[in-house]
Design a protein around this motif. Structure first.
Motif, PDB file in Angstrom:
ATOM      1  N   GLU A 144      46.972  27.746  34.453  1.00 36.72           N
ATOM      2  CA  GLU A 144      45.536  28.046  34.458  1.00 36.72           C
ATOM      3  C   GLU A 144      44.735  26.862  34.998  1.00 36.72           C
ATOM      4  OE1 GLU A 144      42.873  31.156  33.838  1.00 36.72           O
ATOM      5  OE2 GLU A 144      45.040  31.086  33.573  1.00 36.72           O
ATOM      6  N   LEU A 145      45.157  25.662  34.656  1.00 37.08           N
ATOM      7  CA  LEU A 145      44.481  24.468  35.146  1.00 37.08           C
ATOM      8  C   LEU A 145      44.638  24.339  36.659  1.00 37.08           C
ATOM      9  CD1 LEU A 145      42.923  21.907  34.451  1.00 37.08           C
ATOM     10  CD2 LEU A 145      45.112  20.753  34.063  1.00 37.08           C
ATOM     11  N   HIS A 146      45.802  24.663  37.181  1.00 37.76           N
ATOM     12  CA  HIS A 146      46.031  24.608  38.629  1.00 37.76           C
ATOM     13  C   HIS A 146      45.167  25.645  39.355  1.00 37.76           C
ATOM     14  CE1 HIS A 146      48.109  24.142  42.452  1.00 37.76           C
ATOM     15  NE2 HIS A 146      48.348  25.459  42.457  1.00 37.76           N
ATOM     16  N   LYS A 147      45.055  26.827  38.775  1.00 42.48           N
ATOM     17  CA  LYS A 147      44.218  27.867  39.377  1.00 42.48           C
ATOM     18  C   LYS A 147      42.761  27.429  39.425  1.00 42.48           C
ATOM     19  CE  LYS A 147      45.027  32.079  38.059  1.00 42.48           C
ATOM     20  NZ  LYS A 147      45.011  33.329  37.234  1.00 42.48           N
ATOM     21  N   GLY A 174      37.385  31.969  29.222  1.00 42.49           N
ATOM     22  CA  GLY A 174      37.387  31.020  30.334  1.00 42.49           C
ATOM     23  C   GLY A 174      38.196  31.530  31.515  1.00 42.49           C
ATOM     24  N   SER A 175      39.342  32.132  31.244  1.00 41.09           N
ATOM     25  CA  SER A 175      40.163  32.697  32.324  1.00 41.09           C
ATOM     26  C   SER A 175      39.439  33.829  33.039  1.00 41.09           C
ATOM     27  CB  SER A 175      41.488  33.211  31.747  1.00 41.09           C
ATOM     28  OG  SER A 175      42.227  32.157  31.151  1.00 41.09           O
ATOM     29  N   LEU A 176      38.715  34.647  32.279  1.00 41.81           N
ATOM     30  CA  LEU A 176      37.956  35.744  32.880  1.00 41.81           C
ATOM     31  C   LEU A 176      36.822  35.223  33.757  1.00 41.81           C
ATOM     32  CD1 LEU A 176      37.837  38.118  29.796  1.00 41.81           C
ATOM     33  CD2 LEU A 176      38.873  38.657  31.996  1.00 41.81           C
ATOM     34  N   LEU A 177      36.142  34.198  33.286  1.00 42.03           N
ATOM     35  CA  LEU A 177      35.051  33.629  34.082  1.00 42.03           C
ATOM     36  C   LEU A 177      35.581  32.991  35.367  1.00 42.03           C
ATOM     37  CD1 LEU A 177      32.870  32.091  31.232  1.00 42.03           C
ATOM     38  CD2 LEU A 177      32.404  34.135  32.587  1.00 42.03           C
ATOM     39  N   LEU A 178      36.789  32.461  35.320  1.00 43.12           N
ATOM     40  CA  LEU A 178      37.399  31.923  36.541  1.00 43.12           C
ATOM     41  C   LEU A 178      37.690  33.058  37.528  1.00 43.12           C
ATOM     42  CD1 LEU A 178      38.567  29.589  38.146  1.00 43.12           C
ATOM     43  CD2 LEU A 178      40.717  29.870  36.897  1.00 43.12           C
ATOM     44  N   ILE A 179      38.152  34.193  37.022  1.00 40.61           N
ATOM     45  CA  ILE A 179      38.372  35.348  37.892  1.00 40.61           C
ATOM     46  C   ILE A 179      37.067  35.778  38.543  1.00 40.61           C
ATOM     47  CG2 ILE A 179      38.994  37.804  37.881  1.00 40.61           C
ATOM     48  CD1 ILE A 179      41.052  37.158  35.742  1.00 40.61           C
ATOM     49  N   VAL A 199      40.677  27.034  43.036  1.00 38.96           N
ATOM     50  CA  VAL A 199      39.466  27.799  43.329  1.00 38.96           C
ATOM     51  C   VAL A 199      38.290  26.861  43.581  1.00 38.96           C
ATOM     52  CG1 VAL A 199      37.792  29.434  42.371  1.00 38.96           C
ATOM     53  CG2 VAL A 199      40.233  29.853  42.092  1.00 38.96           C
ATOM     54  N   GLU A 200      38.176  25.848  42.765  1.00 40.13           N
ATOM     55  CA  GLU A 200      37.073  24.896  42.920  1.00 40.13           C
ATOM     56  C   GLU A 200      37.153  24.174  44.264  1.00 40.13           C
ATOM     57  OE1 GLU A 200      34.882  21.535  40.149  1.00 40.13           O
ATOM     58  OE2 GLU A 200      37.061  21.763  40.027  1.00 40.13           O
ATOM     59  N   ASN A 201      38.353  23.841  44.699  1.00 47.54           N
ATOM     60  CA  ASN A 201      38.544  23.155  45.978  1.00 47.54           C
ATOM     61  C   ASN A 201      38.116  24.040  47.144  1.00 47.54           C
ATOM     62  OD1 ASN A 201      39.480  21.089  47.780  1.00 47.54           O
ATOM     63  ND2 ASN A 201      41.382  22.259  48.055  1.00 47.54           N
ATOM     64  N   HIS A 202      38.503  25.316  47.128  1.00 47.42           N
ATOM     65  CA  HIS A 202      38.125  26.231  48.216  1.00 47.42           C
ATOM     66  C   HIS A 202      36.619  26.490  48.239  1.00 47.42           C
ATOM     67  CE1 HIS A 202      42.051  27.128  49.831  1.00 47.42           C
ATOM     68  NE2 HIS A 202      42.519  27.431  48.622  1.00 47.42           N
ATOM     69  N   GLY A 211      42.595  33.164  42.859  1.00 49.91           N
ATOM     70  CA  GLY A 211      42.197  33.188  41.443  1.00 49.91           C
ATOM     71  C   GLY A 211      40.882  33.881  41.167  1.00 49.91           C
ATOM     72  N   ALA A 212      39.889  33.713  42.039  1.00 50.38           N
ATOM     73  CA  ALA A 212      38.570  34.317  41.818  1.00 50.38           C
ATOM     74  C   ALA A 212      38.527  35.708  42.439  1.00 50.38           C
ATOM     75  CB  ALA A 212      37.483  33.412  42.393  1.00 50.38           C
ATOM     76  N   GLU A 213      39.404  36.566  41.978  1.00 46.13           N
ATOM     77  CA  GLU A 213      39.619  37.852  42.636  1.00 46.13           C
ATOM     78  C   GLU A 213      38.531  38.881  42.365  1.00 46.13           C
ATOM     79  OE1 GLU A 213      42.719  39.832  39.511  1.00 46.13           O
ATOM     80  OE2 GLU A 213      43.379  38.044  40.610  1.00 46.13           O
ATOM     81  N   ALA A 214      37.615  38.590  41.451  1.00 45.60           N
ATOM     82  CA  ALA A 214      36.532  39.542  41.149  1.00 45.60           C
ATOM     83  C   ALA A 214      35.185  38.832  41.160  1.00 45.60           C
ATOM     84  CB  ALA A 214      36.777  40.208  39.803  1.00 45.60           C
ATOM     85  N   SER A 215      35.026  37.907  42.088  1.00 45.60           N
ATOM     86  CA  SER A 215      33.809  37.095  42.156  1.00 45.60           C
ATOM     87  C   SER A 215      32.757  37.777  43.016  1.00 45.60           C
ATOM     88  CB  SER A 215      34.131  35.700  42.713  1.00 45.60           C
ATOM     89  OG  SER A 215      32.947  34.971  42.906  1.00 45.60           O
ATOM     90  N   ALA A 216      31.664  38.200  42.403  1.00 46.31           N
ATOM     91  CA  ALA A 216      30.592  38.871  43.142  1.00 46.31           C
ATOM     92  C   ALA A 216      29.970  37.940  44.172  1.00 46.31           C
ATOM     93  CB  ALA A 216      29.529  39.372  42.167  1.00 46.31           C
TER      94      ALA A 216
END
Length: 540
Positions: free
Chosen positions: A240-243, A213-218, A247-250, A277-282
């Motif tokens: 992790e919950l705050h991250k 789950g943490s990886l998918l958030l990244i 990310v969802e808000n942005h 948080g989403a530092e590797a989001s294609a």
């Protein structure tokens, strides 16, 4: 009742009955064909002549005697009479060890140990599987990997985890630990695969689910991340919950800004989502590429698109959506726009076709696909009209394509060429400026703009355009001729006395030292120095 003493009775029971020796089947005669001692017995008899004859036929001298003597080499259990009792001889049990049961220190006993083989601990009966002896080794490697991971030595930790997994490939926890190290090394796609393997091997291992789950958030896949973080009604840690919420808000703000066409805000919110948080989001990288493209920042758009393609495989593995499009389709959608802007129309068409294959339900994808097909038809029609010399109609065809795609610099350049042929220099300049606004160093537009300025006798503008081209094409001789001509005309228009222009022109085209020495020899040192001084004044 027998009055014989007990001691006598025991002695008699142990005495060998010589009379029954011929009837006992257990007794092997030493001369028997089946006797194991046949080849090891030596018998000698003495004849009347006083000479003894051995059983092998060799005559020996000795004292005469009528008795026979038997020499027995001890082997096995020998009875008092010199006879071997077969029932008393036990055959040793042969122990054959498999390759997995080689006993250290007992080389040569049982199976022969092959060269280079490493002795393994023999399995004790009831101790479990043959691999039980390896568990200690894999655990020790795991401990070393954990120690290096805590110290931030990710490469060393990865080494130990790899060794441990090679010993115990079915250990899900080891794969999960390896995923953590890969996260530290920023090798996110590999870490995702390791977590998937850990979950496959140990479906009930909660830590593997939460790490995935943490990886998918990244990777910016908020919905998929939420599913694994909250699996089995577990609540992730507060950080992790705050991250996740940040990310969802942005992303939500980015979606709204894109709907309104506020590309500056789109860029701002997408950057915030990636840094928080989403530092590797294609898909978020592709979003930034699209925003830069709409803001006419083509170089930055290409850079972000390149980064998006690096993580495209992760977007393909998990179907998530962004802006109503499947993430993978959105990446192709943006790529098609960039390729089209770069003038690579065929590549753009291929990209949008792939986007449609991934997500045929997206209205934006289908709209762009239809639009690009219409633009392609307009371009083809304009090219045919231009080749036939029907320039006015060609301008109309290119204009039709531009009405559907206002960022198509190829159509702008093609229409500028038509205006040039129609001697409408101002309109040609206007279309060239539109193209250069999209791509500042587009060679075709720069050439066309310089040519239009020459026709309008705007020598300073023409010199500026040719100098830019000269930087892009330093060895183009024809371009050097154009630049020289415009410089001369510029000097003439300014009322300056330009003499020895023939010499200047020749020196301007000299590109190597040998030719320059030849020019000095032909025209004289002082003349060439004067000419070079004059040329330098053009660039001041």
């Amino acid at each position: 009742m027998d009055s014989t003493p007990l001691a006598d009775r025991m002695k008699n029971s142990l005495r060998f009955d010589e009379a029954k020796r011929h009837d006992d089947p257990r007794i092997l005669k030493l001369g028997s064909p089946v006797s194991t001692l046949r080849n090891r017995v030596s018998c000698s008899t003495t004849g009347s002549s006083g000479r003894s004859v051995s059983s092998s036929g060799t005559r020996k001298s000795g004292s005469g005697s009528s008795s026979s003597r038997v020499e027995i080499v001890p082997a096995g259990n020998i009875c008092p009479s010199g006879k071997v009792i077969a029932g008393m001889r036990s055959k040793p049990v042969r122990t054959v060890l498999s390759d997995n049961e080689m006993i250290p220190g007992m080389y040569g006993y049982g199976s022969i140990m092959p060269a280079g083989a490493t002795p393994k601990t023999r399995r004790v009966s009831g101790s479990g599987s043959p691999e039980s002896s390896w568990k200690i080794n894999s655990e020790e490697l795991k401990v070393k990997g954990n120690e290096n991971y805590k110290k931030g030595n990710f490469l060393e930790a990865l080494y130990f985890y790899d060794k441990a997994i090679a010993i115990s490939p079915g250990n899900g926890r080891l794969h999960c630990n390896r995923a953590a190290v890969l996260m530290g090394l920023k090798r996110i796609p590999e870490a995702v695969k390791e977590c998937e393997e850990a979950i496959r091997l140990a479906p009930a291992y909660l830590r593997a689910h939460q790490r995935l789950g943490s990886l998918l958030l990244i990777l910016g896949q908020v919905e998929n991340a939420r599913k694994y973080l909250f699996i089995l009604d577990q609540i992730p840690d507060e950080a992790e919950l705050h991250k996740l919420e940040t990310v969802e808000n942005h992303i939500n703000k980015c979606t709204e800004a894109r709907r309104l066409g506020d590309w500056t805000s789109v860029l701002k919110e997408a950057e915030a989502a990636t840094t928080r948080g989403a530092e590797a989001s294609a898909q978020l990288f592709a979003c930034q590429a699209e925003a830069h493209l709409k803001l006419h920042q083509l170089t930055d758009a290409e850079l972000w698109m390149y980064k998006a393609r690096m993580y495209e495989a992760s977007a393909r593995a998990y179907k998530s959506k962004l802006f109503g499009m499947i993430s993978e389709a959105y990446i192709f959608f943006v790529q098609a726009q960039i390729e089209n802007t770069l003038g690579k129309f065929d590549n753009a068409c291929a990209a949008i076709e792939r986007a449609a294959q991934v997500d045929l339900q997206s209205a934006e994808v289908i709209g762009l696909l239809k639009n690009m097909r219409l633009v392609g038809r307009a371009r083809s029609l304009g090219n045919e009209l231009f080749k036939s010399g029907r320039y006015i109609e060609a301008c109309s065809a290119y204009g039709e394509g531009l009405s559907r795609d206002s960022l198509n610099l190829i159509l702008y350049c093609n229409r500028a060429t038509c205006w040039y042929k129609l001697e409408q220099w101002e309109k040609s300049l206007d279309d060239c400026n539109h193209a250069l606004l999209i791509q500042p160093h587009y060679i075709k537009a720069l050439f066309q703009k310089a040519a239009s300025n020459v026709k309008l006798e705007r020598w300073a503008d023409a010199v500026r355009e040719y100098e830019i081209l000269r930087q892009e094409l330093p060895y183009d001789r024809e371009l050097a001729e154009f630049l020289f001509h415009c410089r001369v005309e510029l000097k003439n228009s300014q009322g300056e006395d330009v003499h020895n222009m023939t010499f200047i022109r020749k020196v301007d085209l000299i590109l190597d030292l040998d030719k320059f020495h030849t020019a000095i020899t032909s025209y004289g040192r002082l003349s060439c120095i004067a000419i070079l001084t004059f040329l330098v004044s053009f660039t001041i």
